[in-house]
Design a protein around this motif. Structure first.
Motif, mmCIF file in Angstrom:
data_model
loop_
_atom_site.group_PDB
_atom_site.id
_atom_site.type_symbol
_atom_site.label_atom_id
_atom_site.label_comp_id
_atom_site.label_asym_id
_atom_site.label_seq_id
_atom_site.Cartn_x
_atom_site.Cartn_y
_atom_site.Cartn_z
ATOM 1 N N PRO A 63 -94.013 -11.426 -94.912
ATOM 2 C CA PRO A 63 -95.000 -10.579 -96.013
ATOM 3 C C PRO A 63 -96.201 -10.705 -96.174
ATOM 4 C CG PRO A 63 -92.644 -11.568 -96.621
ATOM 5 C CD PRO A 63 -92.843 -12.426 -95.442
ATOM 6 N N GLN A 64 -96.719 -11.717 -95.818
ATOM 7 C CA GLN A 64 -98.231 -11.942 -96.052
ATOM 8 C C GLN A 64 -98.924 -11.405 -94.742
ATOM 9 O OE1 GLN A 64 -96.066 -14.606 -96.928
ATOM 10 N NE2 GLN A 64 -96.123 -13.654 -99.112
ATOM 11 N N GLY A 65 -98.253 -11.120 -93.591
ATOM 12 C CA GLY A 65 -98.948 -10.532 -92.385
ATOM 13 C C GLY A 65 -99.060 -11.602 -91.357
ATOM 14 N N PHE A 66 -98.097 -12.607 -91.377
ATOM 15 C CA PHE A 66 -97.803 -13.422 -90.341
ATOM 16 C C PHE A 66 -96.848 -12.964 -89.122
ATOM 17 C CE2 PHE A 66 -95.679 -17.347 -88.577
ATOM 18 C CZ PHE A 66 -96.910 -17.971 -87.904
ATOM 19 N N THR A 67 -97.044 -12.939 -88.079
ATOM 20 C CA THR A 67 -96.370 -12.426 -86.975
ATOM 21 C C THR A 67 -95.982 -13.342 -86.172
ATOM 22 O OG1 THR A 67 -97.233 -10.174 -87.355
ATOM 23 C CG2 THR A 67 -96.065 -10.461 -85.148
ATOM 24 N N VAL A 68 -94.848 -13.470 -85.403
ATOM 25 C CA VAL A 68 -94.274 -14.619 -84.714
ATOM 26 C C VAL A 68 -93.802 -13.753 -83.568
ATOM 27 C CG1 VAL A 68 -92.645 -16.234 -84.267
ATOM 28 C CG2 VAL A 68 -93.582 -16.114 -86.478
ATOM 29 N N PHE A 69 -94.157 -14.148 -82.378
ATOM 30 C CA PHE A 69 -93.284 -13.609 -81.119
ATOM 31 C C PHE A 69 -93.033 -15.065 -80.301
ATOM 32 C CE2 PHE A 69 -97.425 -13.089 -79.258
ATOM 33 C CZ PHE A 69 -97.110 -13.601 -77.952
ATOM 34 N N SER A 70 -91.878 -15.019 -79.443
ATOM 35 C CA SER A 70 -91.669 -16.427 -78.606
ATOM 36 C C SER A 70 -91.565 -16.042 -77.144
ATOM 37 C CB SER A 70 -90.326 -17.091 -79.212
ATOM 38 O OG SER A 70 -89.075 -16.263 -79.189
ATOM 39 N N VAL A 71 -91.526 -16.840 -76.345
ATOM 40 C CA VAL A 71 -91.294 -16.579 -74.996
ATOM 41 C C VAL A 71 -90.587 -17.971 -74.542
ATOM 42 C CG1 VAL A 71 -92.523 -16.663 -72.681
ATOM 43 C CG2 VAL A 71 -93.711 -15.555 -74.808
ATOM 44 N N SER A 72 -89.425 -17.501 -73.811
ATOM 45 C CA SER A 72 -88.468 -18.422 -73.473
ATOM 46 C C SER A 72 -88.703 -18.854 -72.100
ATOM 47 C CB SER A 72 -87.039 -17.910 -73.530
ATOM 48 O OG SER A 72 -86.159 -18.633 -72.922
ATOM 49 N N ASP A 93 -97.359 -30.653 -74.219
ATOM 50 C CA ASP A 93 -96.014 -30.535 -74.286
ATOM 51 C C ASP A 93 -95.243 -29.082 -75.134
ATOM 52 O OD1 ASP A 93 -95.823 -32.931 -73.183
ATOM 53 O OD2 ASP A 93 -95.640 -33.998 -74.926
ATOM 54 N N VAL A 94 -94.160 -28.683 -74.594
ATOM 55 C CA VAL A 94 -93.535 -27.666 -75.172
ATOM 56 C C VAL A 94 -92.495 -28.147 -76.205
ATOM 57 C CG1 VAL A 94 -93.685 -25.938 -73.392
ATOM 58 C CG2 VAL A 94 -91.745 -27.430 -73.345
ATOM 59 N N PRO A 95 -92.281 -27.408 -77.289
ATOM 60 C CA PRO A 95 -92.764 -26.116 -77.467
ATOM 61 C C PRO A 95 -94.394 -26.371 -77.657
ATOM 62 C CG PRO A 95 -91.817 -27.124 -79.518
ATOM 63 C CD PRO A 95 -91.552 -28.239 -78.524
ATOM 64 N N PHE A 96 -94.666 -25.175 -77.260
ATOM 65 C CA PHE A 96 -96.577 -25.106 -77.542
ATOM 66 C C PHE A 96 -96.535 -23.725 -78.341
ATOM 67 C CE2 PHE A 96 -100.583 -23.436 -75.860
ATOM 68 C CZ PHE A 96 -101.204 -24.678 -76.013
ATOM 69 N N TYR A 97 -97.407 -23.834 -79.251
ATOM 70 C CA TYR A 97 -97.530 -22.866 -80.348
ATOM 71 C C TYR A 97 -99.234 -22.347 -80.349
ATOM 72 C CZ TYR A 97 -93.002 -23.382 -82.289
ATOM 73 O OH TYR A 97 -91.835 -23.648 -82.445
ATOM 74 N N ARG A 98 -99.537 -21.024 -80.187
ATOM 75 C CA ARG A 98 -100.824 -20.783 -80.557
ATOM 76 C C ARG A 98 -100.787 -19.856 -81.829
ATOM 77 N NH1 ARG A 98 -100.193 -19.219 -74.853
ATOM 78 N NH2 ARG A 98 -101.661 -20.759 -73.478
ATOM 79 N N LEU A 99 -102.248 -20.159 -82.609
ATOM 80 C CA LEU A 99 -102.141 -19.601 -83.961
ATOM 81 C C LEU A 99 -103.461 -18.829 -83.857
ATOM 82 C CD1 LEU A 99 -101.102 -18.939 -86.789
ATOM 83 C CD2 LEU A 99 -102.346 -21.201 -87.352
#
Length: 115
Positions: free
Chosen positions: A18-27, A70-76
């Motif tokens: 609701p604050q504008g944060f968007t997630v998408f994942s890659v398996s 290492d995975v999981p690996f996140y980008r912000l």
């Protein structure tokens, strides 16, 4: 580790969306695992886009997606689309790298920035 971290990712999407944060994942699962991946996502009531790479696990995936830890690996990314932080269990040597424990704090910081 990815499966263990995934509930937190789902929760971040619900709480910060609701604050504008968007997630998408890659398996990293193999392409033939599409059905199983879909069941996994459905059981967790995922409300964001999830992609299944054609590469499966391995070096080709790591290179194609520029995974540098290492995975999981996140980008912000910030609201303007600039990469600000990367998160991994082993962030040393990663440009903009931070430990996973910093992710929630950094998300809140970026969400507080005025676009």
């Amino acid at each position: 580790p990815c499966v263990q971290q995934f509930p937190h990712t789902v929760e971040l999407s619900r709480l910060q969306g609701p604050q504008g944060f968007t997630v998408f994942s890659v398996s990293m699962d193999e392409p033939e695992s599409e059905l199983e991946v879909g069941v996994f996502l459905a059981k967790r009531n995922v409300d964001f886009d999830s992609l299944l790479t054609r590469y499966g696990a391995g070096a080709e995936f790591v290179n194609a997606f520029n995974i540098r830890g290492d995975v999981p690996f996140y980008r912000l990314y910030d609201r303007k689309g600039a990469l600000r932080f990367c998160f991994s269990a082993e962030p040393d040597g990663i440009e903009n790298g931070e430990p996973m424990e910093m992710m929630d704090r950094r998300i809140k910081e970026l969400l507080s920035e005025v676009p």
